[in-house]
Write a protein that holds these residues in place. Structure first.
Motif, mmCIF file in Angstrom:
data_model
loop_
_atom_site.group_PDB
_atom_site.id
_atom_site.type_symbol
_atom_site.label_atom_id
_atom_site.label_comp_id
_atom_site.label_asym_id
_atom_site.label_seq_id
_atom_site.Cartn_x
_atom_site.Cartn_y
_atom_site.Cartn_z
ATOM 1 N N SER A 176 -35.111 3.675 42.606
ATOM 2 C CA SER A 176 -34.951 2.882 43.624
ATOM 3 C C SER A 176 -34.124 4.349 44.270
ATOM 4 C CB SER A 176 -34.089 2.012 43.836
ATOM 5 O OG SER A 176 -34.307 1.300 45.052
ATOM 6 N N ALA A 177 -33.067 4.558 44.603
ATOM 7 C CA ALA A 177 -32.338 5.587 44.280
ATOM 8 C C ALA A 177 -33.131 6.813 45.219
ATOM 9 C CB ALA A 177 -31.238 5.971 43.327
ATOM 10 N N MET A 178 -33.912 6.712 43.712
ATOM 11 C CA MET A 178 -34.889 8.592 43.771
ATOM 12 C C MET A 178 -35.939 8.261 44.980
ATOM 13 S SD MET A 178 -35.136 8.747 39.844
ATOM 14 C CE MET A 178 -36.433 10.073 39.530
ATOM 15 N N ALA A 179 -36.598 6.899 44.440
ATOM 16 C CA ALA A 179 -37.522 7.086 46.988
ATOM 17 C C ALA A 179 -36.648 6.766 47.871
ATOM 18 C CB ALA A 179 -38.128 5.699 45.382
ATOM 19 N N ALA A 180 -35.606 6.323 47.742
ATOM 20 C CA ALA A 180 -34.928 6.162 48.705
ATOM 21 C C ALA A 180 -35.036 8.113 49.479
ATOM 22 C CB ALA A 180 -34.069 5.167 48.686
ATOM 23 N N ALA A 181 -33.845 8.904 48.595
ATOM 24 C CA ALA A 181 -34.263 10.084 49.108
ATOM 25 C C ALA A 181 -34.762 10.536 49.323
ATOM 26 C CB ALA A 181 -33.561 10.678 47.675
ATOM 27 N N ALA A 182 -36.195 10.590 48.821
ATOM 28 C CA ALA A 182 -37.899 10.456 48.941
ATOM 29 C C ALA A 182 -38.350 10.436 50.513
ATOM 30 C CB ALA A 182 -38.308 10.961 47.614
ATOM 31 N N LEU A 183 -38.167 9.559 50.194
ATOM 32 C CA LEU A 183 -38.674 8.147 52.088
ATOM 33 C C LEU A 183 -37.526 9.052 53.268
ATOM 34 C CD1 LEU A 183 -39.232 4.404 51.402
ATOM 35 C CD2 LEU A 183 -40.917 6.353 52.113
ATOM 36 N N VAL A 184 -36.735 9.097 53.081
ATOM 37 C CA VAL A 184 -35.824 9.883 53.793
ATOM 38 C C VAL A 184 -36.280 11.126 53.995
ATOM 39 C CG1 VAL A 184 -33.212 10.907 54.176
ATOM 40 C CG2 VAL A 184 -33.315 8.304 53.179
ATOM 41 N N TYR A 185 -36.693 11.713 52.732
ATOM 42 C CA TYR A 185 -36.871 13.561 53.388
ATOM 43 C C TYR A 185 -38.939 13.328 54.535
ATOM 44 C CZ TYR A 185 -40.187 17.580 52.554
ATOM 45 O OH TYR A 185 -40.865 18.566 52.622
ATOM 46 N N LEU A 186 -39.380 12.908 53.115
ATOM 47 C CA LEU A 186 -40.573 12.308 54.220
ATOM 48 C C LEU A 186 -40.474 12.133 55.892
ATOM 49 C CD1 LEU A 186 -42.447 10.914 51.294
ATOM 50 C CD2 LEU A 186 -42.850 13.185 52.421
ATOM 51 N N HIS A 187 -39.490 10.994 55.733
ATOM 52 C CA HIS A 187 -39.254 10.869 57.518
ATOM 53 C C HIS A 187 -38.240 11.578 58.383
ATOM 54 C CE1 HIS A 187 -40.311 7.112 59.621
ATOM 55 N NE2 HIS A 187 -39.394 7.475 60.459
ATOM 56 N N GLY A 188 -38.061 13.016 57.957
ATOM 57 C CA GLY A 188 -37.548 14.085 58.511
ATOM 58 C C GLY A 188 -35.555 13.650 58.498
ATOM 59 N N GLY A 189 -35.789 13.258 57.461
ATOM 60 C CA GLY A 189 -33.904 12.694 57.208
ATOM 61 C C GLY A 189 -32.936 13.822 56.630
ATOM 62 N N ALA A 195 -28.909 11.675 50.202
ATOM 63 C CA ALA A 195 -27.260 11.374 49.080
ATOM 64 C C ALA A 195 -27.373 9.987 49.418
ATOM 65 C CB ALA A 195 -26.620 12.165 49.510
ATOM 66 N N HIS A 196 -26.932 9.471 51.087
ATOM 67 C CA HIS A 196 -26.532 8.050 51.852
ATOM 68 C C HIS A 196 -27.566 6.807 50.862
ATOM 69 C CE1 HIS A 196 -22.868 8.827 53.518
ATOM 70 N NE2 HIS A 196 -23.894 10.006 54.087
ATOM 71 N N ALA A 197 -28.407 7.164 51.639
ATOM 72 C CA ALA A 197 -29.981 6.369 51.177
ATOM 73 C C ALA A 197 -29.713 6.027 48.945
ATOM 74 C CB ALA A 197 -31.404 6.843 51.066
ATOM 75 N N ALA A 198 -29.736 6.789 48.177
ATOM 76 C CA ALA A 198 -29.614 7.294 47.211
ATOM 77 C C ALA A 198 -28.165 6.275 46.743
ATOM 78 C CB ALA A 198 -29.572 8.512 46.155
#
Length: 292
Positions: A176-189, A195-198
């Motif tokens: 879940s942490a890994m996926a959260a970080a990837a979603l932030v990346y894809l959405h331009g974060g 790191a905060h998302a993870a």
């Protein structure tokens, strides 16, 4: 992929090398393993294609050998396609995708352990629907997988991704942490938001036990993939909105390891505690394995 020992080091490396996080992970992992960046990219692309193929190969008519898993991914798809759901099509695709992948694992399809077979549904369940709804290219999805690998390697180095070692928090929580970080990346974060998302994702699932019924990676594992995927989406949205984890990511990962070590053995993949110890679960185990 033992590249970084801390998220702080990973972020610092990105700044010093003037590379986006995905590229820093690719560059330094290729350097450490002695392969070219091109070969590294191809290997990661193969993982993406394997995730996509597993998702396509799902058959709602199949059942696992135990009979505990199968068909629920189809039920979810039909439900969300009906237009009667609470959440709508995007959330529906995530939930159905997570369950489908977990059932593929239980039915012995080829899946990608990301980071484990028991948590294989989380990352593809958020990345593939996101790509479809937002028109994301396969190249960007491969980059997102490098993001998952970067955070996953830190978690594996500092703590664990094994349910037997640290409970399901180390499997579904890490995925879940890994996926959260990837979603932030894809959405331009930003890298900091990744790191905060993870960190938020791990904290939300801290203490989650590993209690597979009859020792099989099916109940409650498959449905926890759906919960982990939604947790990833929640953590990513919080981080993208500017919400920060008050506890640094590395400290959260360390806390997860300490919690995991504190869990009784019965709650670490032995199938002897939690829902695995309920009367129904015990009765099923006796029937399935022919135990007295």
């Amino acid at each position: 992929m033992a590249i970084f020992d801390s998220v702080a080091e990973l972020l610092q490396t990105c700044r010093e090398a003037e590379m986006p996080l995905w590229e820093a992970v690719m560059h330094f992992s290729a350097k450490e393993t002695g392969i070219s960046r091109e070969l590294s990219w191809e290997k990661m692309s193969q993982r993406l294609r394997a995730m996509q193929a597993a998702d396509r190969s799902y058959d709602p008519c199949l059942r696992s050998r135990s009979g505990l898993s199968g068909g629920d991914g189809g039920k979810l798809k039909d439900y969300f396609d009906s237009g009667k759901s609470i959440s709508g099509s995007f959330i529906g695709e995530i939930l159905a995708g997570a369950v489908r992948m977990g059932e593929c694992n239980a039915c012995m399809h080829r899946i990608v352990a990301a980071p484990t077979a028991g948590s294989c549904g989380v990352i593809p369940a958020v990345l593939l629907p996101y790509a479809r709804h937002h028109g994301i290219s396969e190249e960007e999805l491969v980059k997102a997988l490098y993001v998952t690998a970067g955070f996953g390697s830190v978690i594996a180095n500092r703590a664990s991704v094994s349910g037997a070692e640290a409970g399901c928090q180390a499997e579904i929580g890490s995925a879940s942490a890994m996926a959260a970080a990837a979603l932030v990346y894809l959405h331009g974060g930003t890298e900091e938001q990744m790191a905060h998302a993870a960190a938020i994702a791990i904290k939300n699932l801290l203490g989650l036990v590993c209690d597979p019924v009859a020792g099989l990676v099916e109940v409650p594992c498959v449905k926890r993939n759906a919960a982990g995927a939604m947790n990833a989406l929640t953590a990513a949205e919080l981080a993208l909105a500017g919400v920060e984890s008050r506890i640094p990511t590395d400290e959260v990962i360390d806390a997860m390891q300490i919690v995991g070590e504190s869990l009784p053995t019965a709650l670490r993949e032995t199938g002897k505690g939690g829902v695995a110890a309920t009367p129904t679960a015990i009765r099923f185990r006796k029937e399935f394995f022919g135990e007295e």
